[in-house]
Scaffold this motif. Sequence first.
Motif, PDB file in Angstrom:
ATOM      1  N   LEU A  22      -7.330 -14.601-112.468  1.00  0.00           N
ATOM      2  CA  LEU A  22      -6.056 -13.879-112.456  1.00  0.00           C
ATOM      3  C   LEU A  22      -5.115 -14.442-111.406  1.00  0.00           C
ATOM      4  CD1 LEU A  22      -7.253 -10.117-112.410  1.00  0.00           C
ATOM      5  CD2 LEU A  22      -6.838 -11.593-114.389  1.00  0.00           C
ATOM      6  N   TYR A  60      -9.508  -7.023-122.381  1.00  0.00           N
ATOM      7  CA  TYR A  60      -9.702  -8.455-122.100  1.00  0.00           C
ATOM      8  C   TYR A  60     -10.230  -9.195-123.332  1.00  0.00           C
ATOM      9  CZ  TYR A  60      -8.650  -8.544-117.095  1.00  0.00           C
ATOM     10  OH  TYR A  60      -8.008  -8.514-115.884  1.00  0.00           O
ATOM     11  N   GLY A  89     -17.858 -14.637-117.400  1.00  0.00           N
ATOM     12  CA  GLY A  89     -17.232 -13.646-118.274  1.00  0.00           C
ATOM     13  C   GLY A  89     -15.937 -13.069-117.710  1.00  0.00           C
ATOM     14  N   TYR A  90     -15.752 -13.175-116.386  1.00  0.00           N
ATOM     15  CA  TYR A  90     -14.506 -12.677-115.787  1.00  0.00           C
ATOM     16  C   TYR A  90     -13.364 -13.653-116.054  1.00  0.00           C
ATOM     17  CZ  TYR A  90     -16.772  -8.931-113.207  1.00  0.00           C
ATOM     18  OH  TYR A  90     -17.440  -7.793-112.876  1.00  0.00           O
ATOM     19  N   HIS A  91     -12.143 -13.129-115.975  1.00  0.00           N
ATOM     20  CA  HIS A  91     -10.963 -13.952-116.197  1.00  0.00           C
ATOM     21  C   HIS A  91     -10.297 -14.285-114.870  1.00  0.00           C
ATOM     22  CE1 HIS A  91     -11.746 -12.138-120.056  1.00  0.00           C
ATOM     23  NE2 HIS A  91     -10.933 -13.013-120.623  1.00  0.00           N
ATOM     24  N   SER A 103     -13.315  -5.733-109.158  1.00  0.00           N
ATOM     25  CA  SER A 103     -12.254  -6.706-108.878  1.00  0.00           C
ATOM     26  C   SER A 103     -11.070  -6.085-108.147  1.00  0.00           C
ATOM     27  CB  SER A 103     -11.761  -7.315-110.194  1.00  0.00           C
ATOM     28  OG  SER A 103     -12.846  -7.824-110.929  1.00  0.00           O
ATOM     29  N   ARG A 162     -10.977 -13.305-109.435  1.00  0.00           N
ATOM     30  CA  ARG A 162     -10.986 -12.341-110.539  1.00  0.00           C
ATOM     31  C   ARG A 162     -10.164 -11.106-110.170  1.00  0.00           C
ATOM     32  NH1 ARG A 162     -15.813 -10.344-107.856  1.00  0.00           N
ATOM     33  NH2 ARG A 162     -15.882  -8.142-108.415  1.00  0.00           N
TER      34      ARG A 162
HETATM   35  O1  C5P Z   1     -14.406  -6.024-111.785  1.00  0.00           O
HETATM   36  P1  C5P Z   1     -14.509  -4.822-112.651  1.00  0.00           P
HETATM   37  O2  C5P Z   1     -15.902  -4.277-112.718  1.00  0.00           O
HETATM   38  O3  C5P Z   1     -13.514  -3.770-112.335  1.00  0.00           O
HETATM   39  O4  C5P Z   1     -14.150  -5.310-114.132  1.00  0.00           O
HETATM   40  C1  C5P Z   1     -14.373  -4.504-115.256  1.00  0.00           C
HETATM   41  C2  C5P Z   1     -14.394  -5.384-116.501  1.00  0.00           C
HETATM   42  O5  C5P Z   1     -13.086  -5.922-116.734  1.00  0.00           O
HETATM   43  C3  C5P Z   1     -15.300  -6.594-116.398  1.00  0.00           C
HETATM   44  O6  C5P Z   1     -16.603  -6.287-116.813  1.00  0.00           O
HETATM   45  C4  C5P Z   1     -14.628  -7.570-117.356  1.00  0.00           C
HETATM   46  O7  C5P Z   1     -14.954  -7.256-118.701  1.00  0.00           O
HETATM   47  C5  C5P Z   1     -13.155  -7.259-117.188  1.00  0.00           C
HETATM   48  N1  C5P Z   1     -12.488  -8.153-116.214  1.00  0.00           N
HETATM   49  C6  C5P Z   1     -12.265  -9.473-116.557  1.00  0.00           C
HETATM   50  N2  C5P Z   1     -11.627 -10.302-115.659  1.00  0.00           N
HETATM   51  C7  C5P Z   1     -11.200  -9.838-114.474  1.00  0.00           C
HETATM   52  C8  C5P Z   1     -11.412  -8.477-114.116  1.00  0.00           C
HETATM   53  C9  C5P Z   1     -12.061  -7.663-115.016  1.00  0.00           C
HETATM   54  O8  C5P Z   1     -12.632  -9.924-117.643  1.00  0.00           O
HETATM   55  N3  C5P Z   1     -10.574 -10.646-113.627  1.00  0.00           N
END
Ligand code: C5P
Length: 294
Positions: free
Chosen positions: A22, A180, A18-20, A134, A150
């Motif tokens: 970066l 996101y 689910g994370y992206h 992240s 991420r």
């Molecule tokens: O890592 P963190 O808990 O700060 O991320 C919060 C939300 O931001 C994640 O649950 C996700 O929905 C989104 N996120 C993402 N890709 C990333 C960082 C954050 O999709 N690289």
Amino acid sequence: MPAKINLTLKVGPPRSDGYHPLATVYHAVSLYDEVHATWAEPDDFVVSVSGEGADSVPLDDRNLAIRAAKLLARTQGPHDSLGVSLSITKAIPVAGGLAGGSANAAAALLACALLWDLDVSSEALRSLAADLGSDVPFAMLGGTALGSGRGEEVVPALARGSYHWVLAFGHQGLSTPAVYRRFDELNPTPPHPEVPAELMNALRSGDPAELGRTLVNDLEPAALQLQPRLRQTLEAGLDLGALAGLVSGSGPTCAFLVAGESEAVELSVALSAEGLCRAVRRVWGPVVGARVVA
Ligand code: C5P
């Protein structure tokens, strides 16, 4: 510990978790939250919050500083004898795209490790930071740094000079997951993210005008759709003489790069007078990451 802005934020398609993925350049700026830690009864973990946006900060286990303290106690300490009372004084807006919660988590990790006199390696702290969020590893590092994975994999970037910024705080926060999700809708097949070479060259030159030409945030169109009036803020900042302006992280804070300190004063006064944003702050970067002050 300081807030961050992203000088570039390139975002790829969502991973299976689910994370992206970066490719980002983080930049720590001189807007600080403070976290004080004092002993509490064993297994007592409490937090109080004052300052900017304090009313909207949760005080239970959703609080990132509490999560950080509990994670540290559970993994590194004789946890049934540890407890802490945390007191956070906020200047970084909540849900502002400036990693305020991450900064609080980074500070809580450091403060509790010191308070409890734990023998934790910096490697272990970094790994706990990544588990917490992240942006937390960067909050510990500070400066200007490349972020990948991420966002949790960070290495210092070669950067010269310091840069002056004007930050415009939005009236309401923006939820990072919501931004996101909107990014995914707008970009069904984004390319593999990479930091533009021009940005790294500009950072080495130390020239704010050159840096201004390279700033980019892939999340900006999504943030602007969710809060259309941010577009007016960005336009106003540019009309009033900023070298460049962009939404910070997932927003809604807008960051304007200016040539120097006097330009920052002029822009902050003029932008405040426009009445488009809730508050305006002058900051500079890079600054060091989370630090212990006795
Ligand atoms: O890592 P963190 O808990 O700060 O991320 C919060 C939300 O931001 C994640 O649950 C996700 O929905 C989104 N996120 C993402 N890709 C990333 C960082 C954050 O999709 N690289």
